[in-house]
Design an enzyme around this catalytic site. Structure first.
Site, PDB file in Angstrom:
ATOM      1  N   THR A  28      -1.637   5.353   5.555  1.00  0.00           N
ATOM      2  CA  THR A  28      -2.912   5.909   6.019  1.00  0.00           C
ATOM      3  C   THR A  28      -3.960   4.810   6.102  1.00  0.00           C
ATOM      4  OG1 THR A  28      -2.421   8.033   4.990  1.00  0.00           O
ATOM      5  CG2 THR A  28      -4.737   7.586   5.420  1.00  0.00           C
ATOM      6  N   THR A  31      -5.723   0.149   9.364  1.00  0.00           N
ATOM      7  CA  THR A  31      -4.655  -0.798   9.683  1.00  0.00           C
ATOM      8  C   THR A  31      -3.410  -0.041  10.131  1.00  0.00           C
ATOM      9  OG1 THR A  31      -5.570  -2.113   7.870  1.00  0.00           O
ATOM     10  CG2 THR A  31      -3.529  -2.912   8.861  1.00  0.00           C
ATOM     11  N   GLU A 103       0.744   8.737  -0.581  1.00  0.00           N
ATOM     12  CA  GLU A 103       1.224   7.377  -0.285  1.00  0.00           C
ATOM     13  C   GLU A 103       2.223   6.937  -1.358  1.00  0.00           C
ATOM     14  OE1 GLU A 103      -2.735   5.666   2.037  1.00  0.00           O
ATOM     15  OE2 GLU A 103      -2.516   5.288  -0.088  1.00  0.00           O
TER      16      GLU A 103
HETATM   17  C1  5RP Z   1      -5.744   4.935   2.012  1.00  0.00           C
HETATM   18  C2  5RP Z   1      -5.291   3.566   1.657  1.00  0.00           C
HETATM   19  C3  5RP Z   1      -5.391   2.508   2.697  1.00  0.00           C
HETATM   20  O1  5RP Z   1      -4.147   1.897   2.848  1.00  0.00           O
HETATM   21  C4  5RP Z   1      -6.401   1.481   2.262  1.00  0.00           C
HETATM   22  O2  5RP Z   1      -7.627   2.120   1.965  1.00  0.00           O
HETATM   23  C5  5RP Z   1      -6.616   0.426   3.352  1.00  0.00           C
HETATM   24  O3  5RP Z   1      -7.282   0.992   4.426  1.00  0.00           O
HETATM   25  P1  5RP Z   1      -7.638   0.187   5.737  1.00  0.00           P
HETATM   26  O4  5RP Z   1      -6.356  -0.162   6.419  1.00  0.00           O
HETATM   27  O5  5RP Z   1      -8.481   1.162   6.541  1.00  0.00           O
HETATM   28  O6  5RP Z   1      -8.437  -1.048   5.349  1.00  0.00           O
HETATM   29  O7  5RP Z   1      -4.837   3.294   0.572  1.00  0.00           O
HETATM   30  O8  5RP Z   1      -5.702   5.800   0.919  1.00  0.00           O
END
Ligand code: 5RP
Length: 219
Positions: A28, A31, A103
């Site tokens: 999620t 990225t 996750e």
């Molecule tokens: C969501 C997560 C995401 O992997 C983490 O917050 C990184 O997010 P981004 O890719 O938007 O920087 O753990 O619960």
């Protein structure tokens, strides 16, 4: 390059780890959203995906990728997800997007965990990013008091409800010297669903987006 361009570079690079005919675990975040765009170009080669959040599920389905319930799946070949911080052992803080519990469950099932991050997420010591903890709502104050005893400064992420119907506490001010131990200590507090330390199940490799290109880290 902007931070989003670095995220896009690793999102697309992760496609190299997707095997034909398999079910892909999908994390999620911003990225991972680039990874989902990339995965859509291979949607006829894979069986489908298992998703870690309602947000990722919606994007996967919108792009025509079949989403399976984890309980109907025996094996996930690879899990691709971002992180808020990652150290040289590939232990991570996750949960900035409040999806940490699902996750962690999907990561536990996957044979391989590929973490995709831009270079700003790589740190020597975890803890500058506040550590998310998912809690059953009625236990919020109790868990907060226990987190103070562990040396943290907890703050309720007010207004946020997780996909599981729970709340998030963000823990500030911890330099996390022993991530596996703290992960276990916090998970042992009654009322905690899970915390955002991914140390017992760290990543197997990390793709890091840098201005010089995508580099690969292994523990
Ligand atoms: C969501 C997560 C995401 O992997 C983490 O917050 C990184 O997010 P981004 O890719 O938007 O920087 O753990 O619960």
């Amino acid at each position: 390059m902007t931070q989003d361009e670095l995220k896009k570079a690793v999102g697309w690079a992760a496609l190299d780890y997707v095997e034909d005919g398999t079910i892909v675990g999908v994390g999620t975040g911003s990225t991972v959203n680039h990874f989902i765009d990339a995965l859509a170009t291979r949607k006829h080669d894979i069986k489908g995906a298992v998703s870690s959040s309602e947000a990722s599920t919606a994007k996967l389905k919108a792009l025509g990728i079949e989403v399976f319930d984890l309980n109907s799946v025996d094996e996930i070949a690879v899990y691709v997800d971002g992180a808020d911080e990652i150290n040289e052992r590939l232990q991570m803080i996750k949960g900035g997007g409040a999806a940490l519990t699902r996750e962690k469950i999907v990561a536990a099932v996957a044979r391989k965990f590929v973490c995709i991050v831009d270079q700003s997420k790589v740190v020597p010591v975890l803890g500058k990013f506040p550590l998310p903890v998912e809690v059953v709502p009625m236990a919020r104050s109790h868990v907060g008091r226990q987190l103070v005893k562990l040396g943290g400064n907890p703050a309720w992420r007010e207004g946020v409800v997780t996909d599981n119907g729970n709340w998030i506490i963000d823990v500030y001010g911890m330099a996390i010297i022993n991530p596996p131990e703290l992960e276990r200590q916090i998970n042992a507090i009654v009322g905690v669903v899970t915390n955002g330390l991914f140390a017992d199940r760290a990543a197997d490799l990390a793709l890091v987006g840098t201005t010089g290109g995508v580099t690969t880290l292994r523990p």
